[in-house]
Design an enzyme around this catalytic site. Structure first.
Site, PDB file in Angstrom:
ATOM      1  N   CYS A 116      -6.122   2.249   5.846  1.00 20.83           N
ATOM      2  CA  CYS A 116      -6.781   1.022   6.285  1.00 20.83           C
ATOM      3  C   CYS A 116      -6.159   0.605   7.617  1.00 20.83           C
ATOM      4  CB  CYS A 116      -6.600  -0.071   5.233  1.00 20.83           C
ATOM      5  SG  CYS A 116      -4.894  -0.652   5.072  1.00 20.83           S
ATOM      6  N   CYS A 155      -2.315   0.031   7.389  1.00 20.81           N
ATOM      7  CA  CYS A 155      -1.540   1.258   7.221  1.00 20.81           C
ATOM      8  C   CYS A 155      -1.609   2.161   8.451  1.00 20.81           C
ATOM      9  CB  CYS A 155      -2.004   1.982   5.970  1.00 20.81           C
ATOM     10  SG  CYS A 155      -1.681   1.038   4.466  1.00 20.81           S
ATOM     11  N   HIS A 157       0.861  -1.180   0.000  1.00 19.63           N
ATOM     12  CA  HIS A 157       0.000   0.000   0.000  1.00 19.63           C
ATOM     13  C   HIS A 157       0.897   1.229   0.000  1.00 19.63           C
ATOM     14  CE1 HIS A 157      -3.909  -1.893   1.796  1.00 19.63           C
ATOM     15  NE2 HIS A 157      -3.331  -2.696   0.919  1.00 19.63           N
ATOM     16  N   GLU A 171       1.008   3.901   1.784  1.00 22.13           N
ATOM     17  CA  GLU A 171       1.496   4.341   3.090  1.00 22.13           C
ATOM     18  C   GLU A 171       2.655   3.486   3.574  1.00 22.13           C
ATOM     19  OE1 GLU A 171      -1.631   3.622   2.098  1.00 22.13           O
ATOM     20  OE2 GLU A 171      -3.091   4.373   3.532  1.00 22.13           O
TER      21      GLU A 171
END
Length: 194
Positions: free
Chosen positions: A109, A112, A79, A81
């Protein structure tokens, strides 16, 4: 207007960014993250981008950037992040990102948000809310949970509409780029494709 049978839209926030002393200083950093996000669909990835700023608040130096690369690398943890936090830690030669700010186009999420807290960032700034999997206030609030040993400041809704538009466009188009078609769990439009 949202009715009972209409799904929530990414980044719906009626507050304008203009004239907001809390959000306005973060606009340039969110725009930088948005530029990262716009490159993600080229590899079939969901358009989410992130920037890690060094100490100094909105004027801090850019330490690292990232965009979703799950499809590009076949890595479920890729992801935006997580990639930006890893790169910032590499640049600083250590995992503690004390005084740093994670800026991201979509509300983090759970994975993250947890990574941001464990990296000890000072704050998390995000654009669009994620009504399906957001873990900074929309569904869960992992970053401000009183039981956590580190609770970064959270600044939501910076350029929410601008950050939400590429996500909505991506999912409306049935995904673009060379990545695989979404599975049943992804077809709903969660910004991280979960």
């Amino acid at each position: 207007m949202r009715g009972p049978n209409r799904p929530p839209t990414h980044g719906t926030d009626p507050r304008p960014a203009s004239g907001d002393p809390l959000r306005d200083p973060w606009v340039p950093a969110v725009r930088r993250a948005l530029a990262e996000a716009l490159a993600a669909p080229a590899t079939g990835d969901v358009p989410v981008g992130a920037v890690v700023l060094g100490p100094g608040g909105p004027g801090g130096p850019v330490l690292a950037t990232g965009r979703n690369e799950r499809e590009a690398h076949g890595d479920p943890t890729a992801h935006a992040e997580v990639l930006a936090l890893r790169r910032a830690a590499d640049r600083l030669n250590g995992w503690r990102l004390t005084g740093c700010t994670l800026v991201v186009t979509l509300e983090p999420c759970a994975m993250c948000a947890g990574a941001a807290a464990l990296a000890r960032v000072e704050r998390v700034v995000y654009g669009a809310a994620d009504p399906k999997a957001g873990a900074a206030g929309s569904v869960w609030d992992l970053l401000r949970d009183r039981r956590a040993n580190h609770r970064p400041e959270v600044i939501p809704g910076v350029l929410a509409g601008e950050c939400g538009e590429p996500l909505s466009r991506f999912f409306r188009s049935g995904r673009s780029g060379p990545g695989p078609a979404p599975g049943p769990a992804e077809a709903g439009g969660n910004g991280d494709g979960i």
